[in-house]
Design a protein around this motif. Structure first.
Motif, PDB file in Angstrom:
ATOM      1  N   SER A 115      -3.691 -25.653  36.765  1.00  0.00           N
ATOM      2  CA  SER A 115      -4.808 -25.309  35.884  1.00  0.00           C
ATOM      3  C   SER A 115      -4.445 -25.496  34.415  1.00  0.00           C
ATOM      4  O   SER A 115      -5.298 -25.822  33.587  1.00  0.00           O
ATOM      5  CB  SER A 115      -5.271 -23.870  36.134  1.00  0.00           C
ATOM      6  OG  SER A 115      -4.231 -22.946  35.869  1.00  0.00           O
ATOM      7  N   ASP A 116      -3.170 -25.320  34.073  1.00  0.00           N
ATOM      8  CA  ASP A 116      -2.728 -25.562  32.691  1.00  0.00           C
ATOM      9  C   ASP A 116      -2.804 -27.049  32.349  1.00  0.00           C
ATOM     10  O   ASP A 116      -3.117 -27.420  31.216  1.00  0.00           O
ATOM     11  CB  ASP A 116      -1.295 -25.069  32.487  1.00  0.00           C
ATOM     12  CG  ASP A 116      -1.168 -23.565  32.631  1.00  0.00           C
ATOM     13  OD1 ASP A 116      -2.056 -22.855  32.140  1.00  0.00           O
ATOM     14  OD2 ASP A 116      -0.191 -23.110  33.252  1.00  0.00           O
ATOM     15  N   LEU A 117      -2.523 -27.908  33.342  1.00  0.00           N
ATOM     16  CA  LEU A 117      -2.567 -29.342  33.101  1.00  0.00           C
ATOM     17  C   LEU A 117      -3.997 -29.835  32.955  1.00  0.00           C
ATOM     18  O   LEU A 117      -4.241 -30.885  32.352  1.00  0.00           O
ATOM     19  CB  LEU A 117      -1.873 -30.098  34.242  1.00  0.00           C
ATOM     20  CG  LEU A 117      -0.407 -29.735  34.506  1.00  0.00           C
ATOM     21  CD1 LEU A 117       0.166 -30.618  35.601  1.00  0.00           C
ATOM     22  CD2 LEU A 117       0.420 -29.853  33.241  1.00  0.00           C
ATOM     23  N   ARG A 118      -4.947 -29.066  33.488  1.00  0.00           N
ATOM     24  CA  ARG A 118      -6.358 -29.472  33.412  1.00  0.00           C
ATOM     25  C   ARG A 118      -7.011 -29.069  32.095  1.00  0.00           C
ATOM     26  O   ARG A 118      -8.082 -29.551  31.768  1.00  0.00           O
ATOM     27  CB  ARG A 118      -7.134 -28.847  34.578  1.00  0.00           C
ATOM     28  CG  ARG A 118      -6.661 -29.300  35.950  1.00  0.00           C
ATOM     29  CD  ARG A 118      -7.522 -28.708  37.050  1.00  0.00           C
ATOM     30  NE  ARG A 118      -7.004 -29.049  38.373  1.00  0.00           N
ATOM     31  CZ  ARG A 118      -6.508 -28.176  39.241  1.00  0.00           C
ATOM     32  NH1 ARG A 118      -6.478 -26.896  38.928  1.00  0.00           N
ATOM     33  NH2 ARG A 118      -6.055 -28.573  40.405  1.00  0.00           N
ATOM     34  N   LYS A 119      -6.384 -28.174  31.354  1.00  0.00           N
ATOM     35  CA  LYS A 119      -6.963 -27.693  30.100  1.00  0.00           C
ATOM     36  C   LYS A 119      -6.353 -28.466  28.933  1.00  0.00           C
ATOM     37  O   LYS A 119      -5.144 -28.393  28.708  1.00  0.00           O
ATOM     38  CB  LYS A 119      -6.678 -26.192  29.918  1.00  0.00           C
ATOM     39  CG  LYS A 119      -7.281 -25.310  30.991  1.00  0.00           C
ATOM     40  CD  LYS A 119      -6.838 -23.866  30.785  1.00  0.00           C
ATOM     41  CE  LYS A 119      -7.315 -22.971  31.922  1.00  0.00           C
ATOM     42  NZ  LYS A 119      -6.779 -21.592  31.776  1.00  0.00           N
ATOM     43  N   PRO A 120      -7.169 -29.186  28.174  1.00  0.00           N
ATOM     44  CA  PRO A 120      -6.628 -29.948  27.037  1.00  0.00           C
ATOM     45  C   PRO A 120      -5.812 -29.063  26.095  1.00  0.00           C
ATOM     46  O   PRO A 120      -6.273 -28.024  25.645  1.00  0.00           O
ATOM     47  CB  PRO A 120      -7.892 -30.480  26.350  1.00  0.00           C
ATOM     48  CG  PRO A 120      -8.909 -30.553  27.443  1.00  0.00           C
ATOM     49  CD  PRO A 120      -8.625 -29.375  28.323  1.00  0.00           C
ATOM     50  N   GLY A 121      -4.597 -29.476  25.833  1.00  0.00           N
ATOM     51  CA  GLY A 121      -3.744 -28.773  24.873  1.00  0.00           C
ATOM     52  C   GLY A 121      -2.987 -27.584  25.421  1.00  0.00           C
ATOM     53  O   GLY A 121      -2.134 -27.028  24.711  1.00  0.00           O
ATOM     54  N   GLU A 122      -3.253 -27.169  26.645  1.00  0.00           N
ATOM     55  CA  GLU A 122      -2.622 -25.950  27.174  1.00  0.00           C
ATOM     56  C   GLU A 122      -1.113 -26.118  27.323  1.00  0.00           C
ATOM     57  O   GLU A 122      -0.332 -25.281  26.851  1.00  0.00           O
ATOM     58  CB  GLU A 122      -3.246 -25.583  28.513  1.00  0.00           C
ATOM     59  CG  GLU A 122      -2.811 -24.232  29.069  1.00  0.00           C
ATOM     60  CD  GLU A 122      -3.390 -23.058  28.305  1.00  0.00           C
ATOM     61  OE1 GLU A 122      -2.863 -21.937  28.445  1.00  0.00           O
ATOM     62  OE2 GLU A 122      -4.376 -23.258  27.563  1.00  0.00           O
ATOM     63  N   LEU A 123      -0.680 -27.185  27.988  1.00  0.00           N
ATOM     64  CA  LEU A 123       0.753 -27.410  28.155  1.00  0.00           C
ATOM     65  C   LEU A 123       1.410 -27.643  26.802  1.00  0.00           C
ATOM     66  O   LEU A 123       2.495 -27.116  26.526  1.00  0.00           O
ATOM     67  CB  LEU A 123       0.999 -28.605  29.075  1.00  0.00           C
ATOM     68  CG  LEU A 123       2.466 -29.011  29.271  1.00  0.00           C
ATOM     69  CD1 LEU A 123       3.281 -27.854  29.845  1.00  0.00           C
ATOM     70  CD2 LEU A 123       2.562 -30.243  30.169  1.00  0.00           C
ATOM     71  N   GLU A 124       0.754 -28.401  25.947  1.00  0.00           N
ATOM     72  CA  GLU A 124       1.299 -28.659  24.615  1.00  0.00           C
ATOM     73  C   GLU A 124       1.522 -27.358  23.859  1.00  0.00           C
ATOM     74  O   GLU A 124       2.561 -27.164  23.206  1.00  0.00           O
ATOM     75  CB  GLU A 124       0.352 -29.569  23.827  1.00  0.00           C
ATOM     76  CG  GLU A 124       0.881 -29.974  22.473  1.00  0.00           C
ATOM     77  CD  GLU A 124      -0.024 -30.971  21.776  1.00  0.00           C
ATOM     78  OE1 GLU A 124       0.278 -31.300  20.610  1.00  0.00           O
ATOM     79  OE2 GLU A 124      -1.012 -31.421  22.370  1.00  0.00           O
ATOM     80  N   GLY A 125       0.571 -26.435  23.949  1.00  0.00           N
ATOM     81  CA  GLY A 125       0.699 -25.157  23.270  1.00  0.00           C
ATOM     82  C   GLY A 125       1.850 -24.326  23.805  1.00  0.00           C
ATOM     83  O   GLY A 125       2.582 -23.680  23.040  1.00  0.00           O
ATOM     84  N   LYS A 126       2.029 -24.337  25.128  1.00  0.00           N
ATOM     85  CA  LYS A 126       3.127 -23.581  25.737  1.00  0.00           C
ATOM     86  C   LYS A 126       4.482 -24.106  25.264  1.00  0.00           C
ATOM     87  O   LYS A 126       5.384 -23.326  24.911  1.00  0.00           O
ATOM     88  CB  LYS A 126       3.037 -23.669  27.272  1.00  0.00           C
ATOM     89  CG  LYS A 126       1.972 -22.794  27.913  1.00  0.00           C
ATOM     90  CD  LYS A 126       1.931 -23.034  29.415  1.00  0.00           C
ATOM     91  CE  LYS A 126       0.948 -22.103  30.101  1.00  0.00           C
ATOM     92  NZ  LYS A 126       1.488 -20.742  30.274  1.00  0.00           N
ATOM     93  N   LEU A 127       4.629 -25.417  25.249  1.00  0.00           N
ATOM     94  CA  LEU A 127       5.914 -25.996  24.864  1.00  0.00           C
ATOM     95  C   LEU A 127       6.176 -25.830  23.369  1.00  0.00           C
ATOM     96  O   LEU A 127       7.311 -25.546  22.959  1.00  0.00           O
ATOM     97  CB  LEU A 127       5.953 -27.475  25.251  1.00  0.00           C
ATOM     98  CG  LEU A 127       5.836 -27.777  26.746  1.00  0.00           C
ATOM     99  CD1 LEU A 127       5.905 -29.281  26.987  1.00  0.00           C
ATOM    100  CD2 LEU A 127       6.920 -27.067  27.541  1.00  0.00           C
ATOM    101  N   ALA A 128       5.134 -26.002  22.566  1.00  0.00           N
ATOM    102  CA  ALA A 128       5.297 -25.806  21.127  1.00  0.00           C
ATOM    103  C   ALA A 128       5.681 -24.366  20.821  1.00  0.00           C
ATOM    104  O   ALA A 128       6.532 -24.100  19.965  1.00  0.00           O
ATOM    105  CB  ALA A 128       4.012 -26.189  20.392  1.00  0.00           C
ATOM    106  N   GLY A 129       5.063 -23.427  21.526  1.00  0.00           N
ATOM    107  CA  GLY A 129       5.375 -22.015  21.327  1.00  0.00           C
ATOM    108  C   GLY A 129       6.801 -21.668  21.692  1.00  0.00           C
ATOM    109  O   GLY A 129       7.375 -20.713  21.157  1.00  0.00           O
ATOM    110  N   ALA A 130       7.377 -22.433  22.604  1.00  0.00           N
ATOM    111  CA  ALA A 130       8.765 -22.200  23.014  1.00  0.00           C
ATOM    112  C   ALA A 130       9.757 -22.928  22.119  1.00  0.00           C
ATOM    113  O   ALA A 130      10.970 -22.835  22.333  1.00  0.00           O
ATOM    114  CB  ALA A 130       8.958 -22.644  24.467  1.00  0.00           C
ATOM    115  N   GLY A 131       9.244 -23.671  21.142  1.00  0.00           N
ATOM    116  CA  GLY A 131      10.136 -24.365  20.220  1.00  0.00           C
ATOM    117  C   GLY A 131      10.685 -25.672  20.738  1.00  0.00           C
ATOM    118  O   GLY A 131      11.688 -26.182  20.222  1.00  0.00           O
TER     119      GLY A 131
END
Length: 326
Positions: free
Chosen positions: A291-307
């Motif tokens: 479901s995270d892969l289906r939401k635009p920007g969701e995975l990107e946000g998770k990885l950016a938040g983790a540095g």
């Protein structure tokens, strides 16, 4: 492959003298589902099918109602070969050598191909583009992140179907002269990016989205160790931020292949304990699901938040929704 329900064909009923008049009423009442003109299936069976199984039935329905046997390609060819893809309401794909136009109708998308470029096999009695051409055609037609899913798959042996791994050399050798210059560049880039170490379609798609978003390339299947020895293999690892990335597919909690005799509940507990052990080594852990892969920007946000470091500025526009066609 699990057994699919029987198709009900009006021409078969007519050939045996049975009446076809009750069929529209059965569709209206909800006891039958009309797949395409002249092809039906029992609604109770249809409702229990996965998306890829419904798609497979649509392919068979096209084959049953075509005057000339179709050559299935792209996503349709992949389903017949058991190659995973990202699907979003795909039509049935088939090849044509006819240049007269009108190639897409009745739920079938026909792709023009020169007769000399045909490379055809037979799977379950249906004509289909070869495994090599199937994955190359997909790479020419879909975004990079989606193209990686089937390419990663064919770089490994398909033991369930007793099919050998394809090599990067085999794939690249078949590219020349098949596509436009722009499409050929896309295909070659996708083949070079493919990696047999991806453990699942979800990991492959994740890796494609990670690349598209501009993050630094992760190490795949990274061995996490503590002072006492081996801890786990992580799907993704970024040394620069000491971050482990883990894709959580449903299969690890439901499939007998992954459960290995455990219950689903035990698998959940074991996975949680595994994460605790990884974190105890001082690493960050980021997890995501389909479901995270289906939401635009969701995975990107998770990885950016983790540095997680970037190799360049990313873009959220490529993180589009999708489901595997397996």
């Amino acid at each position: 492959m699990s057994k699919l329900p029987r198709l009900i064909l009006t021409r078969h009923l007519a050939e045996t003298g049975a009446s076809t008049r009750p069929l529209p009423a059965a569709v209206k009442s909800g006891s039958l589902v009309r797949i395409r003109q002249g092809v039906y299936v029992e609604a109770s069976a249809w409702e229990g099918l996965a998306a890829w199984q419904r798609y497979r039935l649509k392919i068979e329905a096209v084959a049953e109602t075509s005057i000339v046997p179709p050559i299935f390609s792209h996503h349709s060819g992949a389903v017949l070969w058991g190659i995973p893809t990202i699907q979003r309401g795909q039509p049935v794909h088939a090849l044509t050598t006819f240049r007269g136009g009108g190639r897409s109708r009745g739920g079938v998308r026909r792709h023009l191909v020169e007769p000399g470029m045909l490379d055809v096999d037979t799977v379950d009695g249906l004509l289909v583009t070869s495994r090599v051409v199937t994955v190359l055609d997909l790479a020419a037609a879909v975004p990079l992140a989606e193209a990686i899913v089937p390419l990663d798959h064919v770089l490994k042996p398909d033991n369930a179907r007793s099919l050998p791994a394809l090599t990067r050399t085999e794939l690249l050798a078949a590219v020349a002269g098949r596509y436009s210059a722009a499409a050929e560049r896309r295909v070659r880039a996708a083949v070079e990016f493919a990696d047999a170490r991806s453990g699942s379609p979800g990991e492959s798609y994740s890796r494609g989205l990670i690349h598209t978003a501009g993050f630094a390339a992760p190490t795949l299947q990274h061995e996490v160790r503590s002072s006492t020895g081996f801890v786990a293999f992580a799907d993704f690892y970024w040394r620069g931020s000491r971050t482990v990335g883990e894709f959580d597919g449903v299969a690890k909690y439901l499939s007998p292949e992954y459960l290995n005799g455990r219950t689903s509940g035990q698998a959940v507990v074991d996975e949680k304990l595994r994460e605790y052990r990884i974190r105890a080594t001082g690493l960050n852990v980021v997890r995501w699901v389909w479901s995270d892969l289906r939401k635009p920007g969701e995975l990107e946000g998770k990885l950016a938040g983790a540095g997680v470091p970037r190799r360049r500025r990313g873009s959220r526009t490529q993180n589009r929704s999708g489901d595997t066609g397996i």
